[in-house]
Design an enzyme around this catalytic site. Structure first.
Site, mmCIF file in Angstrom:
data_model
loop_
_atom_site.group_PDB
_atom_site.id
_atom_site.type_symbol
_atom_site.label_atom_id
_atom_site.label_comp_id
_atom_site.label_asym_id
_atom_site.label_seq_id
_atom_site.Cartn_x
_atom_site.Cartn_y
_atom_site.Cartn_z
ATOM 1 C CB SER A 96 3.127 -6.669 -12.979
ATOM 2 O OG SER A 96 2.878 -5.502 -12.238
ATOM 3 C CD GLU A 216 -2.367 -7.010 1.980
ATOM 4 O OE1 GLU A 216 -3.535 -6.942 2.448
ATOM 5 O OE2 GLU A 216 -1.476 -6.177 2.202
ATOM 6 C CG HIS A 240 5.301 -7.126 -8.228
ATOM 7 N ND1 HIS A 240 4.078 -7.737 -8.411
ATOM 8 C CD2 HIS A 240 5.428 -6.223 -9.238
ATOM 9 C CE1 HIS A 240 3.486 -7.228 -9.471
ATOM 10 N NE2 HIS A 240 4.280 -6.309 -9.994
#
Length: 267
Positions: A96, A216, A240
């Site tokens: 992340s 995406e 995530h």
């Protein structure tokens, strides 16, 4: 596991080492993940690597307070930690926010940073769709942890996590400096990591969570258009927080990335 501190980029940096016989791997956790939260992930990773998990400044046991928490400074921290450890272009795995830091560090210092494993980095930025998690989720959970909370109370924020994962988060989330988190969160929307991708010469793997809205299909296509050498791995049955949702799938993807990176470096 051994914890230790060192001085790098002008502050105290804390790391956890999960000693292994493989090549060194620097792990840069996400926006509210102190190094200790990677315990259950780093331990199996040490079967393949000599693992160092960094407490990003303002989190865990690294220095916090009145500091600069910008992306460029976080990247400089990683570079200086690598130099302080005496490592030669170690592989870097970032999750992340940590993946965005790894990207920027690779551009800043290709001489210090080796291959990259980028785990579901936010692809928000100037002129792009916002990061899907609202700021209130971070602020409210940190305020709760600062007050003192139980694992059961933390479950409202992370309903799919195990009891041990929730207990760790309830214990350690208060170490995440709210200003550090706010700066990183705002940076998801103001820092442009896409412009960095064409300049990266290191080999890269991109790990994507199949069940998260962070990256995406169109994002993958754009990333590959910017750097066609990136190898993409999609982890099924994972949001995530990929290793928290599907540790086996995450480790399998890392193993596949490792094979790809080794083969790529032989070319």
């Amino acid at each position: 596991m051994i914890g230790f501190n060192l001085q790098a980029n002008g502050i105290r940096q804390h790391l956890l080492r999960f000693e292994g016989n493989g090549p060194p791997l620097i792990v840069i956790p996400g926006i509210t993940s102190p190094a200790i939260s990677w315990d259950f992930i780093a331990d199996p990773l040490s079967d393949w690597f000599d693992v160092y998990v960094l407490d990003v400044r303002g989190r865990g046991l690294s220095q916090g307070g009145d500091l600069d928490y910008s992306l460029d400074v976080l990247a400089a921290d990683v570079i200086e930690v690598v130099m302080a450890l005496g490592l030669s272009r170690p592989r870097v795995l970032g999750h992340s926010m940590g993946a965005r830091v790894a990207i920027r560090a690779s551009v800043q210092a290709p001489y210090a940073i080796g291959d990259l494993i980028l785990v579901d980095p936010p692809v928000s930025g100037p002129g792009r769709r916002p990061y899907p998690s609202p700021w209130s989720w971070y602020e409210d959970s940190i305020r709760l942890a600062e007050r003192g909370c139980s694992a059961e109370e933390m479950k409202d924020y992370c309903p799919s996590w195990s009891d041990s994962q929730l207990a760790c988060r309830a214990e350690w989330l208060h170490t995440c400096d709210l200003e550090a988190i706010r700066t990183a969160y705002d940076g998801f929307h103001t820092d442009d990591i896409h412009k960095d991708l064409p300049d990266i010469t290191a080999s890269m793997c991109l790990m994507v969570a199949a069940d998260a809205p962070v990256i995406e299909t169109t994002d993958i296509e754009e990333i590959l258009s910017l750097n066609p050498t990136i190898n993409v791995k999609v982890v099924e049955k994972a949001g995530h927080m990929i290793p928290w949702d599907n540790l086996e799938g995450f480790l399998s993807a890392v193993e596949s990335c490792q094979f790809h990176l080794v083969q790529k470096n032989k070319e």
